[in-house]
Every structure is written in C-alpha cells, then in structure tokens.
Design an enzyme around this catalytic site. Structure first.
Site, short mmCIF file in Angstrom:
data_model
loop_
_atom_site.label_atom_id
_atom_site.label_comp_id
_atom_site.label_asym_id
_atom_site.label_seq_id
_atom_site.Cartn_x
_atom_site.Cartn_y
_atom_site.Cartn_z
N SER A 254 0.84 -1.20 0.00
CA SER A 254 0.00 0.00 0.00
C SER A 254 0.88 1.25 0.00
O SER A 254 2.08 1.18 0.23
CB SER A 254 -0.88 0.00 1.25
N LYS A 255 0.23 2.36 -0.23
CA LYS A 255 0.94 3.64 -0.22
C LYS A 255 1.57 3.86 1.15
O LYS A 255 2.63 4.44 1.29
CB LYS A 255 -0.03 4.76 -0.58
#
Ligand code: GLU
Length: 495
Positions: A254-255
């Site tokens: 994920s970011k």
C-alpha cells in the site's frame, strides 16, 4: 496463438496509478507485442463519484514514460454510455436480469438484521422474494414504479444450485458454487452501467482475446462468465496476476508501506487535486523507466533461468503467461535500487551529465564534456543521478574545509614537508596524464622510501576535503595541474 491477440489495460481514473496497475499494463503490453497483437487503453470511468481530475492523463503519461504505448484508444466508457442500455435491456428480456427498487436504507436494514443473526446477507435467490424487485412484485407494480420515475437498479439473476467451471491461464481450473454469488447491480436508473456490465460489453465489442488483470478481480470472474453465457457470447481467456505484497509481513503493498519505508508506490509524482498532498513517483525519485519495467516484470513472472536483467525487447521475447505464478509477489525496495544501479552503468555519460546539469544549478556554466568526464568516474558508485553531487562536488568546487577525523589521520608531523616536495614533483610533470602522474608520483614515493599512505592520504584530503572519492590520479587529471597544486598549497597552509 491461432486468433488475433487483442488485450486491454482498463484502469479506472480514480487517482494515481499504483505500480501494481503499471505491472498489469506491462504484462498486457508484453503479451500483445509477443503475439503481434493490439494493446488497447480503455478508461473505465462509469463510476462518476470516484472520478478524479487528471488521473487519465497520469495513466497516459506513465505509459509514455515507460515506453509501453497503447495502439488503440483511449476509449472512455463515459463516452460510450449510449451503448450499454440496450444490452441491459437484452438481459431483462432474456430473463437474466431484473429490476430492483430497494432503497439503500432497506438494504442496510437487511444487512444488519442478518449480521445480528450471525448470517451474511446475499442478494440472490435466497432473499430475492423478500425484497423489492420485479421477481417479488407484480408486473403492474413494476410498470407503475418505472413510470413514476423512482430510482431503480438492474440486477443480474445469478443461478441457483449450479457449479460453474472457470478457467484461468495462471490458476488453472476454478470451480464456483453459484449459491455464493450476489445478484450484482449491472445498470442504474441514472443511465450508467456498472463496471461489470460495461466491462463485459466492451470486452466483447472490442474483440478482446485475453483479459489480463489483477487478482483482486478474480472474485468477479464467475459473474463475468455468467454474463458472457447470458449474452450468448464467447468469453475471452482470463489470466489473473498475483497480488504485489508488502516488503515484509502480510497483505498487499500500500501507499502507507511506501511512506513508512521511504519508497514510492506510484510511477510518477502525483499531486492530489483536492488535498494538494504530493505523493512520490519513481520518475522524480530518479529511477530509469527501464529499471522500473525490469523489476515490475519480476513481480509475478520469472524466466526460469538465472537471468535478471531484461531489456524491453528481451521481455517481449521471453514473456509467457504460463510462467506467471499465482502466489503473491513480494515487493523488495532494495531490488529496485539494484536495478537502477545496473541501468545507470549502461547509460551514456553525456545523457547522465545532461540530467546532472539539469538538477544541479552550480553546473549550469560548466562544460558538458567536463561534467560527462566526471560522471564517468563516479557513476559506478551511484544508483541515482541525485547522488552524483555528493560523490563529485570536489571536481567542481575546491574543498573549503577538511574532514576533522580524516585530518587527524592524514596531516601528521612531516606532512607539510612531504606535500611541498610533492608540489615540486607535480610541477615537473609536463605530460599531465593519469598514467604519467601515476608513474612519476609512485616512483618518487618508492625511491624516497616514504610509504604510500603518508602521501596519498594527505593528497586525497587536499583534493577532496575528505578521504572519499575515486582514484586520486584521476581526480588530479580531471581538475588539472594548476588546480591540483592550488589545492595542495591550500592544505599546506592549513596544516
Ligand atoms: N476497471 C478495472 C480496474 O480498475 C478493470 C478490471 C479489469 O481489467 O477487468 O482495475
């Protein structure tokens, strides 16, 4: 392959493209090129509430930066809106879809009610008759409702008690019990199809031969196959690519993982149009597109040999969906740097020098040839152009101080005298070339029985300001005789 290969990359423009999305684009591109096929870009923007300004341009810019252009498109589903309604109606007529009038509140109520009883609410044959739809209410009522302009949706009528046999090129045969399927919404009264309907209609009309997409779409495969069956169309072949996993632990990349560990998860920098928040991009962090493509190719695929370095042409030649594995592909940020270091060495010094000059304002007036020569000496130690200045500033600016620890080690009793002698040796060298410098200075050290460290350490410190940097003779050659002597004399004065 006995049919025309036509594949599509079908992102939804809901924000910046995650590198997982870029990998999907890459695998589609490789597959198309390998089979002399067509690579299509289709923007799936039917969900207007999730539309983000600039996201489509971002996708196109990314593909261009990576040198994997599409040959057809971009098609936009929002511009094809008029097409989908007739297909929705076709499904109603054939009994494969029905109207549903349940409000969000009513559906929420059912969901919560089921939860309270420890059950999961599924809108299918199990509950259909208890809900408000054209199966549970009379035809008259349906007509009245449709004429009165109330909101409605069209749902797919999933079959009861059937076993579906699905095929995936990567995962093999998959069996699904249709009783677990939801009657998914296909069309809304605002005239917009949902992802599922638009996706299937477009894949059919665009004659897509292979659907290559992320594993997160695997749960939709059953519905998609049922839709093809309902329309009486032949389905394309499917390949669901493995998820890209966090560097450590469980779950997909994920970011947040990127923010925490300091690496980008987006190919290009992205500025959120609403919040103004800026997210890092591989391009702006100094990655070469070749390195990004090479590491992305290895997230899910491998050639079955030891070879790790692949140009785009080599990837096209060797890529095979059968060699894509189904287990999650772990993302390794160090590997991406390793690839960049590799591609850095292959880059032409002049090109790198241009990039370096563009980044470093102190270099604007310096000759490209000079910068290029410096780059040739230091690039081996760098993975990114933005590391060049730290590795090379002394080629452009004389040191104005000397590293304290290094001074203690290098500037000792007798150093001053040795440096004065060194200056006269250097002064006597007419042919100021690396080999001559090496022979003359080393010859002097050996014949005077001085010991290399005693000369080379203070010399390096005088030229660089620290004990770092490439070969001393190379530094002397590049900065030239006058500058070399000037720096040694300045060091002498400071001892
Ligand atoms: N629009 C979907 C996405 O955003 C496409 C999924 C598919 O390729 O079918 O990923």
């Amino acid at each position: 392959m006995n049919k025309n290969v036509r594949v599509r990359f079908a992102p939804s423009p809901t924000g910046p493209l995650h590198i997982g999305g870029l990998r999907t684009a890459l695998f589609n591109y490789l597959f198309a090129k390998k089979h002399n096929g067509t690579f299509i870009l289709r923007i799936e923007d039917t969900d207007q509430s999730r539309f983000v300004e600039g996201a489509e341009q971002y996708i196109i810019d990314t593909l261009n930066w990576c040198n994997i252009p599409f040959n057809e498109g971009p098609y936009r589903q929002s511009e094809r809106k008029h097409i989908y309604k007739q297909y929705a109606e076709q499904l109603i007529d054939s009994g494969n879809a029905y109207y549903a009038f349940d409000t969000t509140e009513e559906l929420d109520f059912h969901r919560k009610d089921h939860e309270a009883k420890g059950k999961t609410f599924i809108y299918n044959w199990h509950n259909r008759l208890k809900l408000k739809n054209s199966i549970s209410i009379s035809e008259e009522e349906v007509k009245t409702k449709l004429n009165s302009g109330v909101d409605y949706v069209l749902r797919f009528k999933s079959p009861q008690d059937e076993t579906l046999r699905l095929k995936d090129i990567i995962r093999g045969d998959i069996t699904i019990d249709t009783n677990i399927l939801d009657d998914k919404v296909l069309f809304k009264s605002d005239g917009m199809p949902t992802y599922h309907l638009a996706n299937i209609v477009d894949d059919h009309l665009m004659e897509i031969s292979h659907v290559i997409r992320g594993e997160e779409w695997l749960p939709s495969l059953a519905l998609h196959q049922l839709l093809y069956n309902a329309f009486g169309w032949k389905a394309p072949e499917f390949a669901h690519l493995p998820l890209i996993m966090k560097p450590t632990g469980k779950g997909k990349l994920s970011k947040r993982d990127g923010d925490k560990l300091g690496f980008p998860v987006f190919p290009l920098e992205w500025k959120d149009p609403k919040t103004g928040e800026v997210s890092k991009g591989y391009k702006q962090e100094g990655y070469f597109p070749e390195a990004v493509l090479n590491f992305l190719a290895f997230l899910g695929w491998n050639p079955g040999t030891e070879q790790e370095i692949f140009s785009l042409e080599e990837l096209i030649a060797d890529f095979d969906l059968k060699r894509v594995h189904n287990a999650g592909a772990r993302f390794d940020p160090n590997k991406t740097k390793w690839y960049n270091h590799h591609y850095m060495q292959k880059q032409n010094n002049d090109d790198l020098a241009k990039q370096f000059k563009a980044q470093q304002f102190q270099l604007s007036t310096i000759d490209l040839d000079y910068v290029s020569m410096v780059v040739g000496l230091i690039k081996e130690r760098a993975a990114f152009v933005n590391e060049f200045w730290d590795l090379s500033h002394f080629f452009f600016v004389a040191p104005n101080s000397y590293d304290e620890k290094a001074s203690k080690k290098a500037f000792k009793d007798g150093t001053k005298e040795l440096m004065l002698e060194l200056v006269s040796v250097i002064n006597s060298i007419k042919d100021f070339k690396v080999e001559t410098l090496q022979t003359k200075i080393k010859g002097w050290i050996t014949s005077s029985e001085i010991g290399f460290g005693k000369v080379m350490m203070p010399l390096r410190l005088a030229l660089v300001g620290s004990l770092k940097g490439p070969d001393v003779f190379n530094i002397m050659f590049v900065i030239g005789k006058i500058e070399t002597i000037k720096r040694i004399e300045r060091a002498i004065a400071s001892i």
